[in-house]
Design a protein around this motif. Structure first.
Motif, PDB file in Angstrom:
ATOM      1  N   PRO A 180       0.818  -1.223   0.000  1.00 15.66           N
ATOM      2  CA  PRO A 180       0.000   0.000   0.000  1.00 15.66           C
ATOM      3  C   PRO A 180       0.853   1.276   0.000  1.00 15.66           C
ATOM      4  CG  PRO A 180      -0.933  -1.578   1.524  1.00 15.66           C
ATOM      5  CD  PRO A 180       0.406  -2.123   1.089  1.00 15.66           C
ATOM      6  N   GLY A 181       1.992   1.233   0.687  1.00 14.83           N
ATOM      7  CA  GLY A 181       2.891   2.390   0.662  1.00 14.83           C
ATOM      8  C   GLY A 181       3.468   2.616  -0.715  1.00 14.83           C
ATOM      9  N   LEU A 182       3.881   1.550  -1.370  1.00 13.82           N
ATOM     10  CA  LEU A 182       4.433   1.666  -2.722  1.00 13.82           C
ATOM     11  C   LEU A 182       3.375   2.100  -3.731  1.00 13.82           C
ATOM     12  CD1 LEU A 182       6.766  -1.459  -2.939  1.00 13.82           C
ATOM     13  CD2 LEU A 182       7.419   0.918  -2.524  1.00 13.82           C
ATOM     14  N   ALA A 183       2.131   1.682  -3.512  1.00  6.22           N
ATOM     15  CA  ALA A 183       1.047   2.019  -4.440  1.00  6.22           C
ATOM     16  C   ALA A 183       0.870   3.525  -4.588  1.00  6.22           C
ATOM     17  CB  ALA A 183      -0.259   1.372  -3.994  1.00  6.22           C
ATOM     18  N   ALA A 184       1.232   4.270  -3.557  1.00  2.00           N
ATOM     19  CA  ALA A 184       1.065   5.721  -3.588  1.00  2.00           C
ATOM     20  C   ALA A 184       2.173   6.427  -4.366  1.00  2.00           C
ATOM     21  CB  ALA A 184       1.014   6.262  -2.151  1.00  2.00           C
ATOM     22  N   LEU A 185       3.202   5.695  -4.758  1.00  5.87           N
ATOM     23  CA  LEU A 185       4.333   6.300  -5.465  1.00  5.87           C
ATOM     24  C   LEU A 185       4.032   6.473  -6.953  1.00  5.87           C
ATOM     25  CD1 LEU A 185       7.297   4.244  -3.935  1.00  5.87           C
ATOM     26  CD2 LEU A 185       6.593   6.574  -3.349  1.00  5.87           C
ATOM     27  N   PRO A 186       4.664   7.465  -7.567  1.00  8.88           N
ATOM     28  CA  PRO A 186       4.560   7.558  -9.032  1.00  8.88           C
ATOM     29  C   PRO A 186       5.261   6.359  -9.680  1.00  8.88           C
ATOM     30  CG  PRO A 186       6.062   9.235  -8.170  1.00  8.88           C
ATOM     31  CD  PRO A 186       5.463   8.535  -6.988  1.00  8.88           C
ATOM     32  N   ASP A 187       4.954   6.107 -10.929  1.00 11.82           N
ATOM     33  CA  ASP A 187       5.438   4.914 -11.627  1.00 11.82           C
ATOM     34  C   ASP A 187       6.948   4.720 -11.528  1.00 11.82           C
ATOM     35  OD1 ASP A 187       2.827   4.402 -12.380  1.00 11.82           O
ATOM     36  OD2 ASP A 187       3.052   5.299 -14.370  1.00 11.82           O
ATOM     37  N   GLU A 188       7.719   5.767 -11.764  1.00 10.38           N
ATOM     38  CA  GLU A 188       9.181   5.646 -11.761  1.00 10.38           C
ATOM     39  C   GLU A 188       9.697   5.191 -10.396  1.00 10.38           C
ATOM     40  OE1 GLU A 188       7.861   9.103 -12.172  1.00 10.38           O
ATOM     41  OE2 GLU A 188       7.191   8.251 -14.071  1.00 10.38           O
ATOM     42  N   ARG A 189       9.141   5.754  -9.345  1.00  9.99           N
ATOM     43  CA  ARG A 189       9.590   5.409  -7.993  1.00  9.99           C
ATOM     44  C   ARG A 189       9.081   4.029  -7.581  1.00  9.99           C
ATOM     45  NH1 ARG A 189       8.377  10.165  -4.194  1.00  9.99           N
ATOM     46  NH2 ARG A 189       9.558   8.885  -2.752  1.00  9.99           N
ATOM     47  N   ARG A 203      12.032  -3.066  -7.843  1.00  9.89           N
ATOM     48  CA  ARG A 203      13.247  -3.720  -8.354  1.00  9.89           C
ATOM     49  C   ARG A 203      14.278  -3.886  -7.245  1.00  9.89           C
ATOM     50  NH1 ARG A 203      12.372   0.053 -13.146  1.00  9.89           N
ATOM     51  NH2 ARG A 203      11.412  -1.324 -14.698  1.00  9.89           N
ATOM     52  N   ARG A 204      14.430  -2.891  -6.393  1.00 19.14           N
ATOM     53  CA  ARG A 204      15.399  -3.000  -5.293  1.00 19.14           C
ATOM     54  C   ARG A 204      14.951  -4.052  -4.280  1.00 19.14           C
ATOM     55  NH1 ARG A 204      16.680   0.094  -8.887  1.00 19.14           N
ATOM     56  NH2 ARG A 204      17.010  -1.987  -9.683  1.00 19.14           N
ATOM     57  N   PHE A 205      13.651  -4.098  -3.962  1.00 19.41           N
ATOM     58  CA  PHE A 205      13.145  -5.150  -3.071  1.00 19.41           C
ATOM     59  C   PHE A 205      13.440  -6.524  -3.652  1.00 19.41           C
ATOM     60  CE2 PHE A 205       9.944  -2.097  -1.180  1.00 19.41           C
ATOM     61  CZ  PHE A 205      10.426  -2.186   0.109  1.00 19.41           C
ATOM     62  N   ASN A 206      13.159  -6.676  -4.939  1.00 20.52           N
ATOM     63  CA  ASN A 206      13.336  -7.973  -5.591  1.00 20.52           C
ATOM     64  C   ASN A 206      14.797  -8.401  -5.642  1.00 20.52           C
ATOM     65  OD1 ASN A 206      10.577  -8.150  -5.972  1.00 20.52           O
ATOM     66  ND2 ASN A 206      10.654  -7.294  -8.018  1.00 20.52           N
ATOM     67  N   GLU A 207      15.704  -7.445  -5.575  1.00 23.65           N
ATOM     68  CA  GLU A 207      17.133  -7.769  -5.519  1.00 23.65           C
ATOM     69  C   GLU A 207      17.557  -8.172  -4.108  1.00 23.65           C
ATOM     70  OE1 GLU A 207      18.977  -4.169  -6.836  1.00 23.65           O
ATOM     71  OE2 GLU A 207      18.383  -4.470  -8.931  1.00 23.65           O
ATOM     72  N   LYS A 208      16.955  -7.561  -3.099  1.00 24.41           N
ATOM     73  CA  LYS A 208      17.401  -7.751  -1.716  1.00 24.41           C
ATOM     74  C   LYS A 208      16.674  -8.853  -0.961  1.00 24.41           C
ATOM     75  CE  LYS A 208      20.418  -4.488  -1.861  1.00 24.41           C
ATOM     76  NZ  LYS A 208      21.820  -4.816  -1.878  1.00 24.41           N
ATOM     77  N   VAL A 209      15.408  -9.081  -1.261  1.00 22.68           N
ATOM     78  CA  VAL A 209      14.620 -10.036  -0.470  1.00 22.68           C
ATOM     79  C   VAL A 209      15.197 -11.449  -0.497  1.00 22.68           C
ATOM     80  CG1 VAL A 209      12.373 -11.209  -0.312  1.00 22.68           C
ATOM     81  CG2 VAL A 209      12.486  -8.725  -0.389  1.00 22.68           C
ATOM     82  N   ALA A 244      13.722  -6.798 -16.150  1.00 25.76           N
ATOM     83  CA  ALA A 244      14.102  -6.713 -17.563  1.00 25.76           C
ATOM     84  C   ALA A 244      13.600  -5.437 -18.221  1.00 25.76           C
ATOM     85  CB  ALA A 244      13.573  -7.934 -18.316  1.00 25.76           C
ATOM     86  N   ALA A 245      12.540  -4.858 -17.676  1.00 23.39           N
ATOM     87  CA  ALA A 245      11.963  -3.639 -18.248  1.00 23.39           C
ATOM     88  C   ALA A 245      12.653  -2.373 -17.747  1.00 23.39           C
ATOM     89  CB  ALA A 245      10.467  -3.586 -17.930  1.00 23.39           C
ATOM     90  N   GLU A 246      13.678  -2.519 -16.915  1.00 24.00           N
ATOM     91  CA  GLU A 246      14.369  -1.340 -16.385  1.00 24.00           C
ATOM     92  C   GLU A 246      14.959  -0.520 -17.530  1.00 24.00           C
ATOM     93  OE1 GLU A 246      16.956  -0.125 -12.501  1.00 24.00           O
ATOM     94  OE2 GLU A 246      17.091  -2.181 -13.208  1.00 24.00           O
ATOM     95  N   GLY A 247      14.771   0.778 -17.442  1.00 17.08           N
ATOM     96  CA  GLY A 247      15.249   1.677 -18.485  1.00 17.08           C
ATOM     97  C   GLY A 247      14.215   1.922 -19.569  1.00 17.08           C
TER      98      GLY A 247
END
Length: 149
Positions: free
Chosen positions: A29-38, A44-50, A109-112
């Motif tokens: 829910p916290g992430l949902a409030a962010l704009p698309d780029e953020r 992506r950072r969560f998926n790298e660290k989890v 893979a969609a980064e950038g």
């Protein structure tokens, strides 16, 4: 009295289910409030660290400890609860492996590229899989806790 492996199953499954529930109720829910780029950058950072060592220990323990617990509880009235709890954990992991992980990889893979399109392809589907695996993880915890009682 619960066996050592059943006790470890309850602990690891409870920690894992708690992690899943926290992600469901607070992080997403916290992430949902962010704009698309953020949003896409944060996911992506969560998926790298989890998938670090502590998470992998829980991820594997959620299956290994109840599996051993099934055999240590044979002959006890509670072993069916352990079997059903293990089944819930296995299905939850299959959802993770077959649903969430491929979406995580596609987002990486969609980064950038177009963050709006990446988010649209990711967020709703990922959350649906996550709700399902969280419910299964919580069910596994309740069943294992009942078996250990």
């Amino acid at each position: 009295m619960a066996s050592l492996f059943l006790t470890l199953a309850v602990i690891t499954t409870g920690l894992y289910a708690g992690f899943m529930l926290t992600f469901l109720l607070a992080v997403m829910p916290g992430l949902a409030a962010l704009p698309d780029e953020r949003f896409t950058a944060a996911m992506r950072r969560f998926n790298e660290k989890v998938p670090g060592p502590a998470f992998l220990l829980l991820f594997l323990g959620v299956i290994a400890f109840p599996a051993v617990g099934v055999f240590t509880e044979l002959g006890e009235k509670r072993w069916p609860l352990v079997v059903v709890g293990l089944a819930c954990a296995v299905v939850s992991h299959l959802v993770t492996i077959g649903g969430n992980i491929p979406l995580n990889k596609a987002l990486a893979a969609a980064e950038g590229g177009d963050d709006s399109a990446a988010r649209s392809a990711f967020e709703a589907l990922w959350n649906g899989f996550h709700r399902f695996r969280t419910a299964l993880s919580l069910a596994a915890f309740v069943l294992l806790a009942a078996a250990a009682h």
